[in-house]
Motif scaffolding. Structure first.
Motif, PDB file in Angstrom:
ATOM      1  N   THR A   6       0.831  -1.210   0.000  1.00  0.00           N
ATOM      2  CA  THR A   6       0.000   0.000   0.000  1.00  0.00           C
ATOM      3  C   THR A   6       0.861   1.253   0.000  1.00  0.00           C
ATOM      4  OG1 THR A   6      -1.614  -1.251   1.225  1.00  0.00           O
ATOM      5  CG2 THR A   6      -1.932   1.091   1.129  1.00  0.00           C
ATOM      6  N   ILE A   7       2.001   1.193   0.717  1.00  0.00           N
ATOM      7  CA  ILE A   7       2.931   2.331   0.646  1.00  0.00           C
ATOM      8  C   ILE A   7       3.416   2.521  -0.790  1.00  0.00           C
ATOM      9  CG2 ILE A   7       5.220   3.123   1.354  1.00  0.00           C
ATOM     10  CD1 ILE A   7       4.694   1.907   4.047  1.00  0.00           C
TER      11      ILE A   7
ATOM     12  N   VAL B  88       1.735   1.739  -3.419  1.00  0.00           N
ATOM     13  CA  VAL B  88       0.612   2.260  -4.214  1.00  0.00           C
ATOM     14  C   VAL B  88       0.560   3.777  -4.149  1.00  0.00           C
ATOM     15  CG1 VAL B  88      -1.893   2.428  -4.329  1.00  0.00           C
ATOM     16  CG2 VAL B  88      -0.839   0.228  -4.072  1.00  0.00           C
ATOM     17  N   ILE B  89       0.682   4.331  -2.941  1.00  0.00           N
ATOM     18  CA  ILE B  89       0.486   5.775  -2.844  1.00  0.00           C
ATOM     19  C   ILE B  89       1.732   6.564  -3.188  1.00  0.00           C
ATOM     20  CG2 ILE B  89      -1.335   5.545  -1.146  1.00  0.00           C
ATOM     21  CD1 ILE B  89       0.669   6.492   0.917  1.00  0.00           C
ATOM     22  N   THR B  90       2.845   5.907  -3.494  1.00  0.00           N
ATOM     23  CA  THR B  90       4.028   6.685  -3.869  1.00  0.00           C
ATOM     24  C   THR B  90       4.416   6.512  -5.327  1.00  0.00           C
ATOM     25  OG1 THR B  90       5.381   4.882  -3.046  1.00  0.00           O
ATOM     26  CG2 THR B  90       5.061   6.731  -1.579  1.00  0.00           C
ATOM     27  N   ARG B  91       3.729   5.652  -6.075  1.00  0.00           N
ATOM     28  CA  ARG B  91       4.135   5.455  -7.475  1.00  0.00           C
ATOM     29  C   ARG B  91       3.714   6.655  -8.316  1.00  0.00           C
ATOM     30  NH1 ARG B  91       8.250   3.070  -7.243  1.00  0.00           N
ATOM     31  NH2 ARG B  91       7.947   3.771  -5.133  1.00  0.00           N
ATOM     32  N   TYR B  92       4.461   6.882  -9.390  1.00  0.00           N
ATOM     33  CA  TYR B  92       4.097   7.941 -10.326  1.00  0.00           C
ATOM     34  C   TYR B  92       3.301   7.386 -11.497  1.00  0.00           C
ATOM     35  CZ  TYR B  92       7.650  10.516  -7.790  1.00  0.00           C
ATOM     36  OH  TYR B  92       8.363  11.126  -6.806  1.00  0.00           O
TER      37      TYR B  92
ATOM     38  N   ALA C 159       1.059   1.604  -9.916  1.00  0.00           N
ATOM     39  CA  ALA C 159       0.229   1.732  -8.716  1.00  0.00           C
ATOM     40  C   ALA C 159      -0.867   0.674  -8.714  1.00  0.00           C
ATOM     41  CB  ALA C 159      -0.375   3.126  -8.642  1.00  0.00           C
TER      42      ALA C 159
END
Lengths: 101, 198
Positions: free
Chosen positions: B16-17, B19-23, B28
């Motif tokens: 999940t970390i 997921v929210i940091t991918r560009y 994601a």
């Protein structure tokens, strides 16, 4: 401590907080919808933990309702994303300000 | 149960970390699929096999496919990732992350100050779930059916492409811009005139 229901609730809380960070920091609509999905999933996990702790089926029933609600929400949300992209040619939520005074 | 739960929860939090940091949107989504699968594993370790199967079928199957369809239709690719990289400067995400971290710390403090007894995990089988779902919750099942119907109709209506109508009566006043445009003068042909000409 290792097997208490609090550990499950802790994992659900961490996942919910991660989804909340995603909603707050992202500007792309698709990423915001993904983060909302993560938050709904974490809420469902808390229900499952409660149902498992009291050994009742009600937690799983509530998870089924959350599942159906998430499916309806994501279909309407993605239709809105398509329409936003066709009308504004952007995915930035800060460009959507027609409703502003 | 315990090691299974801990391993899958670590995988869930890590993915999940990611997921929210991918560009890139597709990256994601792939990490989101991993996150859903590991959450399904957590449900299995909590003694809810039916919900674990549903998690994989509906979330990792249907919802991820919906997202991938939208990413494919909008052709989000490398330039979207570039734009995301410009948007996600540290000064954008530091303050919301700190605020959410405070909330998370409060919640964890609340969770770990109470009494903690060991949870017996016993399997709640699908038979009990089904008896409860179609017994006491039958009205909620019907309401969720209404909700899904409304979701389908709403998505079909919102996602429809509005074609510019060619007929002059429909053209007048469809949108604001067209309302402002002067309407072409139509010569009025009444019935009497046509009768006289005939």
């Amino acid at each position: 401590m290792t097997d208490s229901a609090n550990m499950v609730l802790m994992v659900a809380t961490v996942l919910f907080a991660l989804g909340l960070v995603g909603v707050l920091t992202r500007k792309n609509v698709v990423f915001m919808l993904i983060s909302v999905e993560v938050m709904l999933n974490a809420a469902g996990m808390a229900f499952i933990a409660a149902g498992s702790k009291w050994q009742q089926p009600d937690g799983q029933v509530m998870f089924l309702f959350i599942l159906a609600m998430a499916a309806a929400e994501v279909s309407v949300g993605l239709a809105l994303v398509l329409q936003i992209y066709h009308q504004h040619k952007t995915m930035d939520v800060e460009d959507l300000k027609e409703l502003k005074d | 149960m315990s090691t299974l739960f801990y391993i899958s929860s670590i995988v869930a939090i890590a993915s999940t970390i990611m997921v929210i940091t991918r560009y890139h949107p597709v990256h994601a989504l792939l990490y989101l699929a991993v996150s859903f699968l590991s959450v399904g594993m957590i449900f299995l370790s909590l003694g809810a096999p039916f919900v674990a199967a549903l998690e994989i079928i509906v979330y990792a199957g249907a919802i991820i496919v919906l997202f991938i369809f939208v990413v494919m239709m909008l052709n989000l690719g490398q330039e979207t990732a570039q734009q995301e990289k410009e948007w996600l400067k540290p000064k954008v995400w530091v303050v919301p992350s700190a605020l959410v971290l405070v909330l998370l710390a409060e919640m964890l403090l609340l969770l770990f100050t109470g009494s903690q007894q060991v949870m017996q995990v016993s399997q709640v089988d699908p038979r009990k779930v089904a008896l409860s779902l179609y017994g006491e919750y039958i009205i909620a099942v019907e309401l969720i059916g209404f909700l899904l119907m409304a979701g389908i109709v709403g998505a079909a209506h919102i996602g429809k492409h509005r074609k510019p109508s060619l007929h002059r009566f429909l053209q007048n006043g469809d949108t604001e811009k067209e309302k402002a445009m002067p309407v072409r003068e139509q010569e009025v042909i009444s019935n009497e005139q046509t009768v006289l000409h005939d």
